[in-house]
Design a protein around this motif. Sequence first.
Motif, PDB file in Angstrom:
ATOM      1  N   ARG A  45      66.587  55.591  36.324  1.00 32.76           N
ATOM      2  CA  ARG A  45      67.378  56.726  36.795  1.00 32.76           C
ATOM      3  C   ARG A  45      67.922  57.606  35.690  1.00 32.76           C
ATOM      4  O   ARG A  45      68.235  58.761  35.928  1.00 32.76           O
ATOM      5  N   SER A  46      68.073  57.081  34.504  1.00 34.32           N
ATOM      6  CA  SER A  46      68.764  57.813  33.450  1.00 34.32           C
ATOM      7  C   SER A  46      67.872  57.993  32.226  1.00 34.32           C
ATOM      8  O   SER A  46      67.433  57.015  31.619  1.00 34.32           O
ATOM      9  N   GLN A  47      67.670  59.249  31.848  1.00 35.18           N
ATOM     10  CA  GLN A  47      66.879  59.512  30.642  1.00 35.18           C
ATOM     11  C   GLN A  47      67.630  59.065  29.395  1.00 35.18           C
ATOM     12  O   GLN A  47      67.015  58.637  28.420  1.00 35.18           O
ATOM     13  N   ILE A  48      68.936  59.135  29.429  1.00 35.59           N
ATOM     14  CA  ILE A  48      69.735  58.707  28.280  1.00 35.59           C
ATOM     15  C   ILE A  48      69.561  57.202  28.058  1.00 35.59           C
ATOM     16  O   ILE A  48      69.347  56.746  26.935  1.00 35.59           O
ATOM     17  N   ALA A  49      69.640  56.435  29.135  1.00 35.83           N
ATOM     18  CA  ALA A  49      69.456  54.982  29.026  1.00 35.83           C
ATOM     19  C   ALA A  49      68.043  54.652  28.551  1.00 35.83           C
ATOM     20  O   ALA A  49      67.856  53.749  27.726  1.00 35.83           O
ATOM     21  N   LEU A  50      67.051  55.374  29.040  1.00 41.56           N
ATOM     22  CA  LEU A  50      65.674  55.136  28.613  1.00 41.56           C
ATOM     23  C   LEU A  50      65.506  55.473  27.138  1.00 41.56           C
ATOM     24  O   LEU A  50      64.809  54.768  26.410  1.00 41.56           O
ATOM     25  N   ARG A  51      66.142  56.534  26.672  1.00 40.34           N
ATOM     26  CA  ARG A  51      66.081  56.879  25.239  1.00 40.34           C
ATOM     27  C   ARG A  51      66.718  55.781  24.393  1.00 40.34           C
ATOM     28  O   ARG A  51      66.255  55.496  23.297  1.00 40.34           O
ATOM     29  N   GLN A  52      67.785  55.170  24.912  1.00 38.59           N
ATOM     30  CA  GLN A  52      68.421  54.073  24.179  1.00 38.59           C
ATOM     31  C   GLN A  52      67.475  52.881  24.061  1.00 38.59           C
ATOM     32  O   GLN A  52      67.452  52.197  23.044  1.00 38.59           O
ATOM     33  N   LEU A  53      66.704  52.633  25.102  1.00 41.99           N
ATOM     34  CA  LEU A  53      65.739  51.531  25.081  1.00 41.99           C
ATOM     35  C   LEU A  53      64.696  51.739  23.995  1.00 41.99           C
ATOM     36  O   LEU A  53      64.302  50.800  23.309  1.00 41.99           O
ATOM     37  N   GLN A  58      67.154  50.002  18.359  1.00 39.46           N
ATOM     38  CA  GLN A  58      67.155  49.002  19.423  1.00 39.46           C
ATOM     39  C   GLN A  58      66.694  47.657  18.867  1.00 39.46           C
ATOM     40  O   GLN A  58      65.753  47.593  18.077  1.00 39.46           O
ATOM     41  N   ALA A  59      67.345  46.581  19.270  1.00 36.47           N
ATOM     42  CA  ALA A  59      67.047  45.242  18.746  1.00 36.47           C
ATOM     43  C   ALA A  59      65.856  44.626  19.470  1.00 36.47           C
ATOM     44  O   ALA A  59      65.992  44.076  20.551  1.00 36.47           O
ATOM     45  N   PHE A  60      64.680  44.741  18.884  1.00 41.47           N
ATOM     46  CA  PHE A  60      63.482  44.075  19.390  1.00 41.47           C
ATOM     47  C   PHE A  60      63.276  42.821  18.561  1.00 41.47           C
ATOM     48  O   PHE A  60      63.659  42.782  17.391  1.00 41.47           O
ATOM     49  N   PRO A  61      62.663  41.808  19.119  1.00 40.81           N
ATOM     50  CA  PRO A  61      62.405  40.603  18.310  1.00 40.81           C
ATOM     51  C   PRO A  61      61.406  40.930  17.199  1.00 40.81           C
ATOM     52  O   PRO A  61      60.396  41.582  17.430  1.00 40.81           O
TER      53      PRO A  61
END
Length: 131
Positions: A45-53, A58-61
């Motif tokens: 729903r949120s482009q801002i949240a998707l940009r944060q992902l 962002q902490a990826f393994p």
Amino acid sequence: MTAQGEPRWVDTAISRVLRGGVVLSTIVIACGVLLTFVHHPSYVRSQIALRQLTAPEQAFPHTVRGVIGGAEQARGQALITLGLLLLIATPVARVALSIGIFTVERDHLYTSITTIVLLLLLLSFVLGAAG
């Protein structure tokens, strides 16, 4: 026998390893994407949240241990990374299978050459992880 004189089972075995690796990695990546959006519906729903992902911070393994631990916890990003590692491992598995095939066929020259190729691949992974 194929046109090149190679037994048909060799082609079948190699194609199954390659196809299986690609299919398995695709399934794992798809499950990771699905879990990511199930655990975080705001990404839809949120482009801002998707940009944060997808942000670089962002902490990826970043380690195999981190990927396995995250996958055990059903973390989407860890499953996606695991799928990518499986995809990278697929041609390495093909080289390892080739060593077995050349050994069965008693082709010592190609067994030696392919073993060297496999060792170089593994060395590149070790050196890449160290850097």
